[in-house]
Write a protein that holds these residues in place. Structure first.
Motif, PDB file in Angstrom:
ATOM      1  N   ASN A  98     -73.138  83.486  -0.723  1.00 22.22           N
ATOM      2  CA  ASN A  98     -73.938  84.708  -0.795  1.00 22.22           C
ATOM      3  C   ASN A  98     -74.657  84.928   0.524  1.00 22.22           C
ATOM      4  O   ASN A  98     -74.566  84.114   1.444  1.00 22.22           O
ATOM      5  N   GLU A  99     -75.362  86.041   0.610  1.00 18.94           N
ATOM      6  CA  GLU A  99     -76.021  86.394   1.866  1.00 18.94           C
ATOM      7  C   GLU A  99     -77.097  85.390   2.263  1.00 18.94           C
ATOM      8  O   GLU A  99     -77.419  85.250   3.431  1.00 18.94           O
ATOM      9  N   ALA A 100     -77.642  84.699   1.291  1.00 19.52           N
ATOM     10  CA  ALA A 100     -78.737  83.767   1.583  1.00 19.52           C
ATOM     11  C   ALA A 100     -78.242  82.423   2.104  1.00 19.52           C
ATOM     12  O   ALA A 100     -79.038  81.615   2.576  1.00 19.52           O
ATOM     13  N   SER A 101     -76.944  82.174   1.999  1.00 21.95           N
ATOM     14  CA  SER A 101     -76.413  80.869   2.414  1.00 21.95           C
ATOM     15  C   SER A 101     -75.075  81.050   3.104  1.00 21.95           C
ATOM     16  O   SER A 101     -74.287  81.939   2.754  1.00 21.95           O
ATOM     17  N   ASP A 102     -74.821  80.206   4.088  1.00 21.78           N
ATOM     18  CA  ASP A 102     -73.546  80.236   4.809  1.00 21.78           C
ATOM     19  C   ASP A 102     -72.565  79.233   4.226  1.00 21.78           C
ATOM     20  O   ASP A 102     -71.501  79.006   4.780  1.00 21.78           O
ATOM     21  N   TYR A 103     -72.918  78.626   3.075  1.00 19.27           N
ATOM     22  CA  TYR A 103     -72.081  77.570   2.513  1.00 19.27           C
ATOM     23  C   TYR A 103     -71.426  78.020   1.211  1.00 19.27           C
ATOM     24  O   TYR A 103     -72.027  78.750   0.415  1.00 19.27           O
ATOM     25  N   PHE A 104     -70.186  77.565   1.033  1.00 19.42           N
ATOM     26  CA  PHE A 104     -69.491  77.829  -0.213  1.00 19.42           C
ATOM     27  C   PHE A 104     -70.065  76.942  -1.314  1.00 19.42           C
ATOM     28  O   PHE A 104     -70.468  75.802  -1.073  1.00 19.42           O
ATOM     29  N   ALA A 105     -70.068  77.455  -2.530  1.00 14.41           N
ATOM     30  CA  ALA A 105     -70.513  76.677  -3.680  1.00 14.41           C
ATOM     31  C   ALA A 105     -69.566  76.959  -4.842  1.00 14.41           C
ATOM     32  O   ALA A 105     -69.142  78.104  -5.050  1.00 14.41           O
ATOM     33  N   GLU A 106     -69.214  75.911  -5.575  1.00 17.04           N
ATOM     34  CA  GLU A 106     -68.358  76.094  -6.737  1.00 17.04           C
ATOM     35  C   GLU A 106     -69.115  76.795  -7.851  1.00 17.04           C
ATOM     36  O   GLU A 106     -70.323  76.603  -8.009  1.00 17.04           O
ATOM     37  N   ASP A 107     -68.398  77.582  -8.634  1.00 15.97           N
ATOM     38  CA  ASP A 107     -68.964  78.233  -9.809  1.00 15.97           C
ATOM     39  C   ASP A 107     -68.963  77.206 -10.943  1.00 15.97           C
ATOM     40  O   ASP A 107     -67.977  77.061 -11.665  1.00 15.97           O
ATOM     41  N   THR A 108     -70.065  76.480 -11.086  1.00 19.02           N
ATOM     42  CA  THR A 108     -70.122  75.397 -12.073  1.00 19.02           C
ATOM     43  C   THR A 108     -70.108  75.933 -13.505  1.00 19.02           C
ATOM     44  O   THR A 108     -69.674  75.232 -14.420  1.00 19.02           O
ATOM     45  N   ASP A 109     -70.583  77.170 -13.709  1.00 20.51           N
ATOM     46  CA  ASP A 109     -70.503  77.769 -15.045  1.00 20.51           C
ATOM     47  C   ASP A 109     -69.046  77.993 -15.435  1.00 20.51           C
ATOM     48  O   ASP A 109     -68.658  77.759 -16.580  1.00 20.51           O
ATOM     49  N   TYR A 110     -68.260  78.439 -14.467  1.00 19.44           N
ATOM     50  CA  TYR A 110     -66.827  78.620 -14.713  1.00 19.44           C
ATOM     51  C   TYR A 110     -66.157  77.270 -14.980  1.00 19.44           C
ATOM     52  O   TYR A 110     -65.373  77.127 -15.926  1.00 19.44           O
ATOM     53  N   ASN A 111     -66.490  76.278 -14.157  1.00 13.89           N
ATOM     54  CA  ASN A 111     -65.891  74.948 -14.335  1.00 13.89           C
ATOM     55  C   ASN A 111     -66.245  74.337 -15.687  1.00 13.89           C
ATOM     56  O   ASN A 111     -65.443  73.592 -16.260  1.00 13.89           O
TER      57      ASN A 111
END
Length: 228
Positions: free
Chosen positions: A97-110
């Motif tokens: 997202n705009e607030a972070s330059d890092y990818f994050a997994e969608d843990t809700d989806y997982n």
């Protein structure tokens, strides 16, 4: 008769063993493991590069755990197959997202991945069993990845912190335990292992950050990572 399965489970043996029928136990286990290995290799592991569906393989191993409920080799293979099937059926969704330059997994989806949920239970059970070093390593590695997928970062860090350091690994110690030609062989294996892990670390460091992943180098690493 209703107590027989419970008695067999208590002693960590099959019902056949309980009654003295162990003639073909090992042959049956090996046949199951070999078939499962063939099917997992056919689809190319969690990347799913090959053809086929692991659903039948998973069902085969589930049935095998009923016959051999405390056999770690069967449980490990089932855990691996479920992990790969989870990738095959659902994969993961990563975003930034705009607030972070890092990818994050969608843990809700997982968390909706029923195959990974089942695999998590199996690997947590294995963690408390009497395993070989290789089996223990496989269990810890996959369990940490599953904790990460589900957003259980504290559990993942705690489990990682309880493991030995790189300096106590088999590859490092064998270079100190040998001499001559054998020592040279193990030094070569250590160098290859370190280079492989360094490549993985470099790839992951690029792919975890949005600004790096969209660069030409990042796109190339992403293609290599996914075998495309």
């Amino acid at each position: 008769m209703e107590m027989i399965p419970s008695i067999a489970n208590y002693f960590g043996i099959t019902i056949d063993e309980l009654f003295g029928y162990e003639n073909n136990r090992e042959q049956k286990i090996q046949a199951i493991l070999e078939r499962a290995d063939r099917e997992i290799r056919a689809i190319g592991g969690f990347l799913g590069k090959g053809n086929g569906d692991l659903s039948e393989c998973v069902e085969l191993l589930r049935n095998a755990t009923e016959e051999f409920p405390e056999e770690p080799r069967i449980l490990l293979k089932l855990g691996d197959a479920l992990y790969f099937l989870g990738w095959q059926k659902m994969g993961i969704i990563s975003s930034s997202n705009e607030a972070s330059d890092y990818f994050a997994e969608d843990t809700d989806y997982n968390s909706q991945n029923m195959y990974w949920k089942e695999a998590l239970q199996i690997f947590e059970k294995l963690l408390n069993m009497n395993l070989t070093n290789r089996q223990q390593g496989n269990t810890v590695f996959t369990l940490i990845r599953l904790y990460q997928h589900f957003g259980k970062y504290e559990k993942a860090r705690s489990l990682a912190d309880n493991q030995t350091s790189l300096f106590l690994s088999r590859e490092v110690l064998l270079t100190q335990a040998t001499t001559g030609e054998e020592n040279e062989q193990y030094l070569g294996e250590l160098i290859l292992m370190l280079l492989t892990e360094l490549n993985h670390a470099l790839s992951n460091s690029v792919l975890c950050k949005t600004s790096c992943a969209v660069s030409d180098y990042g796109k190339e690493k992403n293609r290599d990572h996914h075998g495309k």
